[in-house]
Scaffold this active site. Structure first.
Site, short mmCIF file in Angstrom:
data_model
loop_
_atom_site.label_atom_id
_atom_site.label_comp_id
_atom_site.label_asym_id
_atom_site.label_seq_id
_atom_site.Cartn_x
_atom_site.Cartn_y
_atom_site.Cartn_z
N ASP A 1 6.69 14.16 0.89
CA ASP A 1 5.93 14.84 2.01
C ASP A 1 5.95 16.23 2.13
O ASP A 1 7.13 16.75 2.35
CB ASP A 1 6.14 14.35 3.35
CG ASP A 1 5.61 12.81 3.34
OD1 ASP A 1 4.48 12.65 3.50
OD2 ASP A 1 6.38 11.87 3.27
N ASP B 1 8.17 6.15 11.51
CA ASP B 1 8.31 7.57 11.35
C ASP B 1 9.65 8.26 12.35
O ASP B 1 9.70 9.19 12.68
CB ASP B 1 7.25 8.21 12.56
CG ASP B 1 5.74 8.26 11.63
OD1 ASP B 1 5.95 8.04 10.47
OD2 ASP B 1 4.74 8.48 12.19
N GLU C 1 -3.12 8.65 5.68
CA GLU C 1 -4.39 7.68 5.32
C GLU C 1 -5.77 8.01 5.53
O GLU C 1 -5.89 8.59 6.84
CB GLU C 1 -3.92 6.34 5.66
CG GLU C 1 -2.70 5.80 5.10
CD GLU C 1 -1.98 4.69 5.94
OE1 GLU C 1 -1.21 3.79 5.14
OE2 GLU C 1 -2.26 4.25 7.14
N LYS D 1 -5.14 8.08 -0.24
CA LYS D 1 -4.57 6.66 0.47
C LYS D 1 -5.33 5.94 1.37
O LYS D 1 -5.81 6.60 2.48
CB LYS D 1 -3.19 6.92 0.91
CG LYS D 1 -2.49 5.79 1.25
CD LYS D 1 -1.04 6.04 2.04
CE LYS D 1 0.03 6.56 1.15
NZ LYS D 1 1.25 6.60 1.56
N THR E 1 -1.91 0.31 -0.14
CA THR E 1 -0.72 -0.15 0.19
C THR E 1 -0.59 -1.72 0.36
O THR E 1 -1.62 -2.54 0.10
CB THR E 1 -0.35 0.36 1.41
OG1 THR E 1 -1.41 0.02 2.65
CG2 THR E 1 -0.44 1.92 1.76
N GLU F 1 1.30 0.85 -3.36
CA GLU F 1 2.70 1.10 -2.68
C GLU F 1 3.08 -0.12 -1.74
O GLU F 1 2.01 -0.99 -1.57
CB GLU F 1 2.31 2.27 -1.53
CG GLU F 1 2.14 3.62 -2.28
CD GLU F 1 1.90 4.71 -0.93
OE1 GLU F 1 2.23 4.52 0.18
OE2 GLU F 1 1.53 5.87 -1.41
N ALA G 1 4.21 -1.71 1.67
CA ALA G 1 4.28 -1.45 2.93
C ALA G 1 5.65 -1.46 3.61
O ALA G 1 5.81 -0.70 4.71
CB ALA G 1 3.01 -2.11 3.67
N LEU G 2 6.30 -2.49 3.28
CA LEU G 2 7.85 -2.55 3.78
C LEU G 2 8.81 -2.56 2.75
O LEU G 2 8.60 -2.39 1.74
CB LEU G 2 7.52 -4.08 4.24
CG LEU G 2 6.75 -4.46 5.36
CD1 LEU G 2 6.99 -5.97 5.53
CD2 LEU G 2 6.76 -3.71 6.73
N ARG H 1 11.45 2.94 -0.17
CA ARG H 1 11.78 4.13 -0.18
C ARG H 1 13.28 4.41 -0.64
O ARG H 1 13.92 3.47 -0.69
CB ARG H 1 11.57 4.82 1.34
CG ARG H 1 11.85 6.15 1.34
CD ARG H 1 11.69 6.54 2.76
NE ARG H 1 10.19 6.30 3.42
CZ ARG H 1 9.09 6.74 3.33
NH1 ARG H 1 9.10 7.96 2.75
NH2 ARG H 1 7.98 6.45 3.92
#
Length: 595
Positions: A163, A211, A301, A414, A461, A499, A501-502, A537
């Site tokens: 990012d 976040d 997104e 995205k 996602t 991607e 999502a979890l 991640r």
């Protein structure tokens, strides 16, 4: 339905759900041994779904570490091939942080035939922590980052996703860019031979699931200071709901082309930022930096902030709320209504669409029988609401394509995987987010066609999710949603990337990703696969021994492509060699990532 998704799934499954610990929280049992099973915080992650912090369901087989007996068959594996023996010797005689780029790459790129093949299969990227660059514009936890990048490269990972926060780089004044830690971080990626997907993050970090970050005492990266100053002067620069609640995650698309940010429009600001990024990192474009993902809304997104978790406003699986009540959006709505010959439709959006945590059948607008969504007015409003979102994406894509033309990088967009209430007639949660997708209308084909016009990549996602894992009363259908998007991108002839999502580390999730990435959706996609997959991640849990073992096997299987007939178990046996080879710096990475 006030419980979060993790609690709901746990209740439904009747089993304990493993969780990751919040910052500062301690696991119930720990050890200081380097070979420990690390279960430390996995915070500081960029949000990609309204459920990112929810824990995965307990699946079969359960997510418990394999015992020594369960891995006893590895004792009798054949001797290492010559190329792997060389790699093992290099690891045995070198500090993990002293290995050359060629040595690290050698553990990942050799095929079963003992030679390097042309690239095939689906490349795997890994998302970096949200706070990889600190509030002071330096690389966060450099030792951990260095060891982690070594480990990822050794596993056969193609690259990483980073990012690039607008709120950090252009924080103090318009046009004053501080690339600080990004210069160092990108150089580190190059040193380790990793490609980079750079996300132009024009949104706030904070306000969505996942976040959690440590940039400052508030745990967030807001929009640049000077942008917030303008939004304080004119609160209509923020997305607004029918109750007057403002959302400051992203500047409202209603003012995209207006000179409201100290003499520039938001789209001009985004274009200038991307141009400055290109000028500063032109020596890496097309070689190390291979993709620019352009942020177009909350969580990066292309959508409206219809389901904000901040302050408990929204909880899964609420339908969300329309975000069209700032004066700039209302001005656009009024003009559209007058053009349609229905000026009475232009003063407001639907006022009978419930609230953030409503269910479709509880609202006059979204209910199945006689709902306003399926009326002449509903068609007008939803067409306008979704179309101006697509036009917003088109404006930004046009700028991005112009800035990065002839640099050798891909551009990507995205799109959110909003899978709850998908099996309802109205698809209410998708409608409030801006995707005009209902039982009778394909809302993703127009988005795919817009992306295709600029030769960009459609990134989606929730690729790892299965229908049966979701709360059934919420009418979730992630598998059907992924299939629909796959068909839309095929018709639009646009590349599809994915991607999860979890955060998921179990083989069941890996198998679902493998299945989805093969794009075998209509019996005629034999020559098509996803162009890339980005794994959510990098964190201490990824480097937990059993998670890492499964991850290495997963990456190898993805790299082999859908034509490979080898099952995950076969790949896992071979991947164990790589696990043993990489153990020293995997341990170092896991420990260094501890807070």
């Amino acid at each position: 339905m006030a419980m979060n998704l993790g609690h709901q799934i746990g209740t439904i499954s009747g089993k304990q759900i493993p969780t990751e610990f919040a910052a500062g929280e301690q696991p119930s049992s720990t050890t200081a041994s380097p070979s420990a099973v690390w279960k430390s915080p996995a915070g500081n992650l960029r949000s990609n779904s309204p459920q990112e912090n929810a824990s995965p369901p307990m699946l079969t087989p359960p997510l418990t570490p394999n015992s020594a007996g369960e891995w006893s068959y590895l004792i009798n594996l054949p001797m290492l091939r010559p190329d792997l023996s060389v790699a093992c010797q290099a690891f045995a005689t070198s500090s993990p942080l002293e290995m050359t780029e060629e040595e690290v790459a050698g553990t990942a790129e050799w095929t079963d035939g003992g030679r390097k093949d042309e690239k095939k299969g689906v490349s795997v990227f890994v998302m970096m922590p949200l706070d990889s660059v600190t509030n002071g514009n330096t690389v966060n936890r450099k030792k951990a980052m260095n060891a982690s990048l070594h480990a990822l490269k050794s596993a056969g990972v193609e690259g990483i996703m980073i990012d690039v926060w607008w709120g950090l780089v252009e924080r103090e004044a318009p046009g004053a860019y501080n690339w600080g830690g990004y210069t160092e971080l990108l150089d580190m990626a190059k040193k380790h031979g990793l490609k980079v997907q750079a996300v132009m993050s024009f949104h706030q970090c904070g306000g969505n699931v996942g976040d959690s970050c440590t940039f400052d005492v508030f745990g967030s990266v807001p929009l640049p200071k000077w942008v917030r100053e303008e939004m304080e002067k004119d609160s209509d620069l923020a997305y607004t709901d029918q109750w007057g609640r403002r959302n400051y995650e992203y500047v409202s698309l209603g003012c995209d082309s207006l000179l409201v940010l100290k003499g520039r429009s938001p789209v001009q600001c985004y274009a200038d930022f991307m141009r400055a990024f290109k000028d500063n990192f032109k020596h890496l474009l097309g070689d190390t930096i291979v993709e620019i993902q352009v942020g177009m809304g909350p969580a990066g997104e292309l959508r409206y902030p219809s389901y904000p978790e901040e302050n408990g406003i929204w909880k899964f699986p609420g339908i969300g709320a329309f975000q069209c009540y700032d004066k700039y959006m209302l001005s656009s709505l009024k003009a559209a209504a007058e053009a349609a010959g229905k000026p009475e439709w232009g003063s407001t959006g639907p006022t009978d669409a419930g609230h953030y945590n409503s269910w479709p059948e509880d609202t006059p607008f979204f209910k199945k029988d006689g709902g306003g969504w399926n009326s002449q007015y509903g068609e007008f409003f939803l067409s306008w609401y979704s179309q101006i979102l697509i036009e917003h994406g088109e404006r930004i894509l046009s700028s991005a394509s112009s800035v990065f033309e002839a640099t050798g990088v891909k551009i990507s967009v995205k799109v959110a995987g909003i899978h709850w209430h998908y099996r309802s007639q109205s698809h209410a949660a998708e409608l409030t987010a801006g995707y005009y997708n209902t039982r009778f209308r394909d809302g993703y084909l127009p988005v795919a066609q817009m992306v295709a016009r600029y030769g960009a990549v459609f990134n989606f996602t929730c690729i790892e999710m299965r229908d049966h894992e979701q709360p059934q009363d919420a009418l979730c259908a992630p598998e059907n949603l992924v299939r629909q998007v796959g068909l839309a991108t095929k018709e639009a002839q646009v590349p599809l990337a994915g991607e999860n999502a979890l955060p998921r580390y179990d083989e069941s999730a890996h198998e679902q990703i493998l299945k989805a990435s093969s794009l075998n959706i209509d019996g005629s996609s034999n020559d098509r696969e996803m162009c890339a997959f980005t794994y959510l991640r990098m964190n201490p849990s990824l480097f937990q021994p059993d998670n890492w073992r499964r991850f290495v096997a997963f990456v190898k299987k993805m790299n082999e492509g859908k034509d490979s007939r080898r099952c995950l178990e076969q790949v896992a046996r071979e991947a164990e060699h790589f696990v043993n080879v990489t153990e020293p710096f995997v341990q170092e990475a896991a420990l260094a990532l501890l807070p």
